[in-house]
Scaffold this motif. Sequence first.
Motif, mmCIF file in Angstrom:
data_model
loop_
_atom_site.group_PDB
_atom_site.id
_atom_site.type_symbol
_atom_site.label_atom_id
_atom_site.label_comp_id
_atom_site.label_asym_id
_atom_site.label_seq_id
_atom_site.Cartn_x
_atom_site.Cartn_y
_atom_site.Cartn_z
ATOM 1 N N GLY A 180 -8.687 -7.460 0.871
ATOM 2 C CA GLY A 180 -7.268 -6.543 1.298
ATOM 3 C C GLY A 180 -6.265 -6.635 0.256
ATOM 4 N N ALA A 181 -6.237 -7.771 -0.684
ATOM 5 C CA ALA A 181 -5.243 -7.947 -1.696
ATOM 6 C C ALA A 181 -5.835 -6.674 -2.794
ATOM 7 N N LEU A 184 -5.153 -3.286 -2.507
ATOM 8 C CA LEU A 184 -3.665 -2.595 -2.442
ATOM 9 C C LEU A 184 -3.453 -2.625 -3.953
ATOM 10 N N GLY A 185 -4.407 -2.592 -4.748
ATOM 11 C CA GLY A 185 -4.313 -2.682 -6.310
ATOM 12 C C GLY A 185 -3.834 -4.034 -6.901
ATOM 13 N N ALA A 186 -3.942 -4.920 -6.337
ATOM 14 C CA ALA A 186 -3.616 -6.295 -7.052
ATOM 15 C C ALA A 186 -4.935 -6.823 -7.675
ATOM 16 N N LYS B 114 -12.378 -4.678 9.987
ATOM 17 C CA LYS B 114 -11.683 -6.016 10.969
ATOM 18 C C LYS B 114 -10.547 -5.945 10.543
ATOM 19 N N PRO B 115 -9.376 -6.012 11.352
ATOM 20 C CA PRO B 115 -7.796 -5.978 10.851
ATOM 21 C C PRO B 115 -7.756 -7.260 10.071
ATOM 22 N N ASN B 116 -7.538 -7.332 8.713
ATOM 23 C CA ASN B 116 -7.317 -8.444 7.986
ATOM 24 C C ASN B 116 -6.051 -8.630 7.427
ATOM 25 N N CYS B 178 -1.980 -3.204 8.949
ATOM 26 C CA CYS B 178 -2.928 -3.025 7.801
ATOM 27 C C CYS B 178 -2.721 -1.477 7.127
ATOM 28 N N ILE B 179 -2.496 -0.603 8.481
ATOM 29 C CA ILE B 179 -2.517 0.840 8.081
ATOM 30 C C ILE B 179 -0.809 1.040 7.299
#
Lengths: 297, 282
Positions: A180-181, A184-186, B114-116, B178-179
């Motif tokens: 996830g991080a 986002l470009g991290a 999966k939502p994270n 997340c979106i």
Amino acid sequence: MTAPVSLVGTVGIGRRIRDAAFRGLLYAAVGVALGTLLVLLVDTVNQGRPKIGMDLYRNFPSARPARAGIQSAIYGSLWVVGLTAVMSLPLGVGTAVYLEEYARRDRWYTRLIELNIQNLAAVPSIVYGILGLAFIARGPLGWGPTIRTASLTLTLVVLPTVIISSREALRAVPPSLRQGAVALGATTWQTVWRQVLPGAAPGISTGSILAVSRALGESAPLLLLGGLAFISFNPPAGPAALESPYTVLPIQVFQYATDARQEFHVIAAATIVVLLAMLLLLNGAAIAIRNRYQRKW
Amino acid sequence: MVIAVNDLMQLHRPASTPPTSHPVVMEAVGLSVSYGAFRAVRDVDLAIRRREITALIGPSGCGKSTVLRCFNRMNDLVESARVEGRLTYHGIDVYGPDADAGEVRRRIGMVFQKPNPFPKSIYENVAFGARVNGRRSKAELDELVERSLRGAALWDEVKHRLRASALSLSGGQQQRLCIARAIAIEPEVLLMDEPCSALDPVATAYIEDLMHDIKERYAIVVVTHNMQQAARVSDRTAFFTTEVADHGDRRTGVLVEFGRTADVFSKPADERTERYITGRFG
């Protein structure tokens, strides 16, 4: 008519007996372990009771039982263990972060490092004592029998444990968080610093406190490194303490317990109680941190 | 067979895409991905267009998620992954020597299966992208968070509890968060990897409506297992399937057909596509 329903067990009597017997065996195993510990604890507290009190803290180690105390050993232990924590935490957590987040697992040198750390964790602490004697107290560093020698040696003792427990804490952070991080470009560092380390912090601190509490109880390497039993002064406050001679609680216990005079055995028992209290305090802190910051992902 | 296809087509929204094509943002030419010696998917040619939703469909193991994860270089995280062929963003090679993976991901956002959400507050989740990509003032961040949450149709539900943990939200809300997080970095392309597979039908409908609403501003690529979903939301559909490799028993994914969703579903050019969408295969 269908057959009447019955819930009477069809398991044979022999199997039930075996089940009960095995259960009993397990209870016995737990009982023996806990029982031994309890007996030892009660016995030690009973033996040391006459000396547990402020005099024990107020007095310095002495060859005369009536005046013997452990003040310099308490402060020596705090200094040695504190410095060990200060040195082993950044090194250990840094190594763990490198191995978990940066190192390429398919490289031979990564596997070599991992293998080494696992083996080092199993090396007896007396071996580290010899190493410290040869390279830190004497040899290249030549620091002599000082607090910094003791701390650096104990850092080597606990480092593998700190690394292994920190790696486990990092591995418990779900990969989806890293993804996830990163998505986002991290950068890797931003991901580690802002997401992974905060997530792993409770696990890292729990493991590290337990590792450091091992340093508190170590006596074998320090006996080699010139921890002296009769130190009648506290380490000076401030950086000068690093180069001060020292004694610590386990050395003091060793000294008093090996003395032929009965009065010293009482002091040794009282010192053990103090050491145990400090260990319990540290482990209690570890449990408190774990419960307080436990995360659900 | 005809009835089934008609059913699917009735689910398709009234054509919002004019017959003229929107400009191409990303293009894959002869794209292949291998994990070690295993070739996961080969020779993919795709064009992703602005203001359109492109759906990648196909049976499990056909490489559709692998292709999606190439678009923002998430496969870089897999050590054994190797990408061949050409993948461009506005004509620039995404895997070229001048392309920085972080910059690629800032322009090409991603929403996972999966939502994270991060185990932080709702506000911090949305602000994270801005924080790692350069400092902004408090006022700018506040404005960005509100705009992004509105963009993800979540603002009204969370505006009074921005400091609450993101983990306190329901699964559907978490996915919309997340979106919001992904659109907060203002990407041009939005990749969605089975974004509804962990959600119930109501939450799914929310996300699909949202995709439809925001596609005017992004090029969206969505991987889905759900035929109806592809038919409902997408403008173009790419159908992947698996084929047995020359050697070994592992299957390699291939792109069978790529075209307008209406065409792919109503008059598929390839027999394999027809069998899949009519439920006779897969």
